[in-house]
Design a protein around this motif. Structure first.
Motif, short mmCIF file in Angstrom:
data_model
loop_
_atom_site.label_atom_id
_atom_site.label_comp_id
_atom_site.label_asym_id
_atom_site.label_seq_id
_atom_site.Cartn_x
_atom_site.Cartn_y
_atom_site.Cartn_z
N ASN A 102 -7.08 -3.89 1.37
CA ASN A 102 -6.59 -3.14 2.54
C ASN A 102 -5.36 -2.33 2.18
O ASN A 102 -4.44 -2.81 1.52
N ARG A 103 -5.35 -1.07 2.60
CA ARG A 103 -4.20 -0.19 2.42
C ARG A 103 -3.74 0.38 3.77
O ARG A 103 -2.57 0.34 4.09
N GLN A 104 -4.69 0.89 4.53
CA GLN A 104 -4.37 1.45 5.84
C GLN A 104 -4.49 0.40 6.95
O GLN A 104 -3.87 0.55 8.00
N THR A 105 -5.27 -0.63 6.71
CA THR A 105 -5.48 -1.67 7.72
C THR A 105 -4.48 -2.80 7.52
O THR A 105 -4.35 -3.32 6.41
N SER A 106 -3.79 -3.19 8.57
CA SER A 106 -2.80 -4.26 8.45
C SER A 106 -3.49 -5.62 8.38
O SER A 106 -4.57 -5.82 8.96
N GLU A 107 -2.86 -6.56 7.69
CA GLU A 107 -3.39 -7.91 7.61
C GLU A 107 -3.42 -8.58 8.98
O GLU A 107 -4.28 -9.42 9.26
N ILE A 108 -2.50 -8.20 9.84
CA ILE A 108 -2.46 -8.79 11.19
C ILE A 108 -3.74 -8.47 11.94
O ILE A 108 -4.32 -9.33 12.62
N ASP A 109 -4.21 -7.22 11.82
CA ASP A 109 -5.46 -6.84 12.50
C ASP A 109 -6.64 -7.62 11.94
O ASP A 109 -7.55 -8.03 12.69
N SER A 186 -1.10 8.30 12.40
CA SER A 186 -0.07 7.28 12.62
C SER A 186 1.16 7.48 11.75
O SER A 186 2.02 6.60 11.69
#
Length: 313
Positions: A102-109, A186
């Motif tokens: 993941n680069r653009q996607t957060s781990e929280i999501d 974003s």
């Protein structure tokens, strides 16, 4: 001989074995090996010779109650919850998640899509359902979820490739090369993407940007690519100049523009626009400040001529 035989070596009136007062003796008949022991036990039970083990009634009752409870949980749809609860408390609770790619996607999501509650059992965890939930995130193209026993989940994702920013009115989105919208803009490193403006721009942009890449010095100065009427392009430069390209002959127009800038510094002058839509001429529009300065210079020229002293011979 250990085989159980009835009727051999016995007189006509001899009494054979019985089960619950029912005779089991048949002349020259041998029971299959599998049935011999159970039949003996049943025969002894019927004659009162066999005694059940201690606490057998309690054990049978417990088994019956447990079976009834399990069946009721199954019918009520609670079986998965029971399995989760038991296995989580016996060392299989998920306590570590590894996210890769993941680069653009957060781990929280991603963690939110896993739907872990702190006592989620790795044994009962539905990895396929979690993968499908993660795949719904905007940037995710491919996702995989793997169980690593005893208590780890590994999530691997491949993200969609951003190509450009696309502005439609006040909406600004990140798009792929085929024009598909990925997600709203974003900020961050996304500001480095080319900016496309106008309807139809995403469909024509890949081919046009490939032409611009042939002129690196020009490409670094472009801040926006405006699609006009889905027919032609305007280039917005970093110093405010607008270059209006023709509908046809883009390659030739770009070559001429770069040549004039190299030879005469065209794009560094105090101008507002360069109009190349006409094939036989180039029109340059001055900035308001440049127009004012030019008018002042033209008005000053006659006065200077009048003040010039006459030369006597």
């Amino acid at each position: 001989m250990s085989a159980l035989k009835w009727g051999q070596g016995k007189g006509k009136g001899a009494a054979g074995p019985a089960l619950f007062s029912l005779p089991l003796s048949f002349d020259h008949f041998v029971l299959p090996r599998v049935l011999r022991r159970p039949v003996r036990i049943l025969a002894r039970l019927g004659e009162g010779e066999f005694q059940a083990p201690r606490f057998s009634a309690a054990i049978v009752s417990a088994v019956l109650i447990a079976s009834s409870g399990a069946y009721g949980a199954y019918l009520g749809g609670h079986a998965d919850g029971i399995v989760q609860s038991i296995t989580a408390r016996t060392g299989f609770a998920v306590d570590q998640v590894k996210v890769v790619g993941n680069r653009q996607t957060s781990e929280i999501d991603i963690l939110d899509r896993l739907e872990l509650d702190g006592w989620t059992s790795l044994i009962g965890f539905d990895a396929e359902a979690a993968r499908e939930r993660i795949a719904t995130l905007p940037w995710i193209e491919v996702a995989a979820v793997r169980k690593v026993y005893p208590h780890t989940l590994e999530v691997r994702v491949e993200e969609r490739q951003a190509f450009a920013l696309w502005q439609q009115g006040s909406d600004l989105s990140v798009i792929e090369k085929d024009g598909a919208v990925i997600a709203p803009f974003s900020g961050g490193k996304q500001v480095l993407l080319p900016l496309l403006i106008g309807a139809g721009a995403p469909a024509k942009a890949p081919e046009f940007l490939a032409k611009i890449e042939k002129y690196p010095d020009l490409a670094t100065r472009i801040r926006g690519y405006v699609r006009v009427g889905d027919r032609r392009w305007d280039l917005k430069l970093d110093n405010g100049i607008t270059v209006k390209l023709p509908e046809d002959g883009e390659d030739q127009a770009l070559a001429e523009l770069v040549g004039m800038d190299h030879d005469k510094g065209l794009l560094s002058r105090d101008i507002a626009a360069v109009d190349m839509r006409l094939s036989d001429r180039l029109v340059v529009q001055l900035t308001p400040e440049a127009v004012t300065q030019r008018e002042a210079a033209l008005n000053e020229k006659p006065k200077a001529l009048k003040r010039k002293p006459e030369t006597k011979i």
